[in-house]
Design an enzyme around this catalytic site. Structure first.
Site, PDB file in Angstrom:
ATOM      1  N   GLU A 124     -34.055  11.384   6.335  1.00 57.47           N
ATOM      2  CA  GLU A 124     -33.964  10.974   7.722  1.00 57.47           C
ATOM      3  C   GLU A 124     -32.959   9.824   7.749  1.00 57.47           C
ATOM      4  O   GLU A 124     -33.135   8.861   6.996  1.00 57.47           O
ATOM      5  CB  GLU A 124     -35.346  10.495   8.187  1.00 57.47           C
ATOM      6  CG  GLU A 124     -35.470  10.521   9.684  1.00 57.47           C
ATOM      7  CD  GLU A 124     -36.766   9.907  10.185  1.00 57.47           C
ATOM      8  OE1 GLU A 124     -37.779   9.929   9.457  1.00 57.47           O
ATOM      9  OE2 GLU A 124     -36.739   9.400  11.313  1.00 57.47           O
ATOM     10  N   ARG A 182     -44.666  11.572  -5.336  1.00 60.22           N
ATOM     11  CA  ARG A 182     -43.531  10.685  -5.133  1.00 60.22           C
ATOM     12  C   ARG A 182     -43.444   9.664  -6.262  1.00 60.22           C
ATOM     13  O   ARG A 182     -44.418   9.390  -6.946  1.00 60.22           O
ATOM     14  CB  ARG A 182     -43.585  10.019  -3.769  1.00 60.22           C
ATOM     15  CG  ARG A 182     -44.736   9.068  -3.535  1.00 60.22           C
ATOM     16  CD  ARG A 182     -44.563   8.289  -2.231  1.00 60.22           C
ATOM     17  NE  ARG A 182     -44.226   9.124  -1.092  1.00 60.22           N
ATOM     18  CZ  ARG A 182     -43.177   8.880  -0.279  1.00 60.22           C
ATOM     19  NH1 ARG A 182     -42.397   7.848  -0.464  1.00 60.22           N
ATOM     20  NH2 ARG A 182     -42.934   9.659   0.729  1.00 60.22           N
ATOM     21  N   LYS A 192     -38.792   2.217   3.739  1.00 62.11           N
ATOM     22  CA  LYS A 192     -37.571   1.847   4.443  1.00 62.11           C
ATOM     23  C   LYS A 192     -37.838   0.760   5.466  1.00 62.11           C
ATOM     24  O   LYS A 192     -36.995  -0.076   5.733  1.00 62.11           O
ATOM     25  CB  LYS A 192     -37.005   3.072   5.168  1.00 62.11           C
ATOM     26  CG  LYS A 192     -36.239   3.999   4.266  1.00 62.11           C
ATOM     27  CD  LYS A 192     -35.661   5.127   5.103  1.00 62.11           C
ATOM     28  CE  LYS A 192     -35.712   6.453   4.373  1.00 62.11           C
ATOM     29  NZ  LYS A 192     -35.784   7.601   5.269  1.00 62.11           N
TER      30      LYS A 192
END
Ligand code: ATP
Ligand code: MG
Length: 544
Positions: A33, A258, A268
């Site tokens: 994204e 992850r 982020k």
């Protein structure tokens, strides 16, 4: 096709799909994204997706998942491309989810026509309140049984901008009693009146991730859609979308754990806050876990890929020690980085029986396959590190003290004849003599010394700035706000003297400063002097 040995469970699935003929050519994608810069966690996903492309001679797309106009920006798109290239990967197609807004809108219309989607007037808060829980079913929306005609009309008017943000949403009509909460009539389209970085003001309805992602994968012909574990519970919805929209290509979602690294926050949102509040120098601050941060810190791209490979791919979440990443970086630098001599705490040495000046040839890297050499200037006035002399040395001290001998790296053996002190009793210089027969590589002196130290020619060296770093986050004291853990004193700057060879270094060139650590030339370097960032120290603290 000859089967390749699978290195993890994802490759096992791929091998099976190739063998059964379900898949002819393996096609993956990396779908960031564009709402921030990439971090080391993304490197893991990149290595996986592009690694599979490479291994199976398949394809991998870079697709920007830009379905949230409010947080996305062109700056992020550019930085992501740059970081992927730096890591050594090349995508097949560069795509944007926003390229498919028309197709996605049509799929939503298809769902409505099939009676599989409806326009709901409940607020986000009401929807969430009626969703039920793990033990209780949800409650059906009062708008669930609107007619197809009414839904088509309302959805079109949503698109035409007749309603405000949040006034209406489009929901999939699945099952409010499903044990999987994601299947309880999830929202698939919402109204957002905001300018999109790609499509401008064309749209004011945007697809939700759960609708958009499977459609993007299906449209592109992705065979294996690899994502992180938190999407496991979304897989039934992913499959539902592909099926109900009648997609020709049927991609398969596969989840993996992850990457988490000890004391490293990769969200982020947190990283953006550090940048926005100017707590760090920018996204590429050498203390940041971003790709551009570790690049500026001097981590070689090959070491990052190697690290991702070595930690493997798992199905259960875990944490990797930060010192393991450093250890892999150190291994690469030890193999690849040229050695140079730098003195951080200069002590002048006069070589009383040497006159003039000469240029020595010194080997750059003892581990290199093809040896290279550089010129190092030597004269009767040199700097050594102050810690390489002691007035009263402890036992087994193999460096300089009154009467002791040491080898100057790449040059001669010297003996300390006399230390000169100032009024406060601090050493200000040493008077030494050299052994003319002891030149490195041609040593005929017959003298054996244990210590080898670095030095620079006092008349022929440059002042440089070293920047050394502590972890950005101090130890956790159980606080939940990471900001309070930020160590404001995690950069330390000092001046040092470097041999001339370093003057021709370019930004991003990496070196071992002998006996000090690994350093990389930083972009802050300018006419007033070069700046080097410490990459890692020499000593490995990772416990294997
Ligand atoms: P963040 O939570 O840090 O904002 P994200 O998951 O929202 O990250 P995306 O841009 O959506 O970031 O991620 C792009 C791809 O990278 C996704 O496929 C995602 O699963 C993967 N990814 C993100 N973080 C990690 C991680 N820590 N380890 C492995 N893969 C990751
Ligand atoms: Mg995300």
């Amino acid at each position: 096709m000859e089967e390749l040995k699978a290195n993890n469970f994802i490759e096992e699935i791929i091998n099976r799909d190739l063998e059964s003929g379900k898949v002819k050519e393996v096609y993956t994608r990396f779908p960031p994204e564009p709402n921030g810069y990439l971090h080391i966690g993304h490197a893991k996903s990149l290595c996986l997706n592009f690694g599979i492309k490479r291994k199976y001679n398949g394809k991998c797309n870079l697709r920007f998942d830009d379905t949230n106009p409010v947080k996305e920006d062109e700056e992020y798109v550019e930085s992501i491309k740059e970081d992927i290239r730096w890591l050594g990967f090349e995508w097949d197609k560069l795509l944007f989810a926003s390229d498919y807004f028309e197709e996605m809108y049509n799929c939503a219309v298809t769902l409505i026509k099939k009676g599989k989607a409806f326009v709901c007037d409940m607020s986000a808060e009401e929807i969430s309140r009626n969703r039920g829980s793990l033990t209780e079913p949800g409650k059906e929306s009062p708008w669930r049984n609107r007619s197809v005609e009414e839904n088509l009309d309302l959805f079109e008017r949503m698109k035409n901008g007749e309603f405000a943000d949040g006034e209406k949403v489009l929901r999939a009509k699945i099952d409010m009693a499903s044990p999987n909460i994601n299947m309880r009539d999830p929202v698939i389209y919402r109204i957002v009146h905001a300018r999109h970085h790609n499509t401008g003001d064309k749209w004011c309805v945007y697809p939700m991730y759960d609708l958009a992602h499977p459609l993007e994968d299906a449209i592109e012909g992705i065979t294996h859609s690899i994502c992180t574990l938190e999407f496991e519970d979304h897989r039934p919805l992913y499959d539902w979308v592909v099926r109900e929209c009648g997609c020709e290509n049927v991609p398969q979602q596969i989840e993996f754990a992850r990457l988490n690294i000890t004391d490293t926050v990769m969200s982020k949102r947190f990283l953006k806050r550090l940048v926005d509040e100017k707590t760090v120098e920018g996204w590429d601050d050498p203390r940041m876990p971003t790709i551009c941060g570790i690049r500026r810190r001097g981590y070689p791209a090959a070491a990052v890929r190697d690290f991702c490979e070595r930690i493997g791919v798992a199905k259960a979440n875990s944490e990797v020690e930060f010192s393991y990443l450093e250890s892999v970086v150190r291994e690469h630098l030890n193999r690849d980085a040229d050695r140079v001599m730098v003195v951080t705490n200069p002590l002048l040495v006069e070589i009383t029986n040497y006159d003039g000046h000469e240029t020595l040839e010194v080997e750059n890297n003892p581990n290199a396959e093809n040896k290279t050499f550089r010129q190092v200037s030597f004269s009767n006035r040199i700097y050594i590190d102050g810690s390489d002399f002691m007035v009263s040395p402890p036992p087994k001290y193999h460096r300089l003290y009154q009467g002791a001998m040491v080898r100057l790296k790449g040059a001669y053996i010297i003996r300390c004849d006399e230390a000169v002190f100032d009024d406060n009793g601090n050493v200000v210089k040493l008077r030494c003599s050299y052994l003319p027969e002891s030149k490195s590589g041609h040593d005929g002196s017959g003298v054996k010394v244990k210590g080898v130290i670095q030095w620079v020619d006092a008349a022929n060296c440059d002042a440089i700035t070293l920047r050394r770093f502590k972890p950005l986050l101090g130890p956790s004291n159980g606080e939940t706000d990471f900001m309070s853990r930020v160590d404001k004193n995690s950069v330390k700057t000092e001046t040092a003297f470097a041999e001339k060879a370093l003057a021709s270094a370019r930004v991003e060139d990496k070196f071992q400063f002998m006996r000090i650590g690994y350093f990389v030339k930083d972009k802050l370097s300018g006419p007033s002097g070069a700046v080097f960032n410490e990459i890692v120290g020499l000593k490995d603290s990772f416990n294997k």
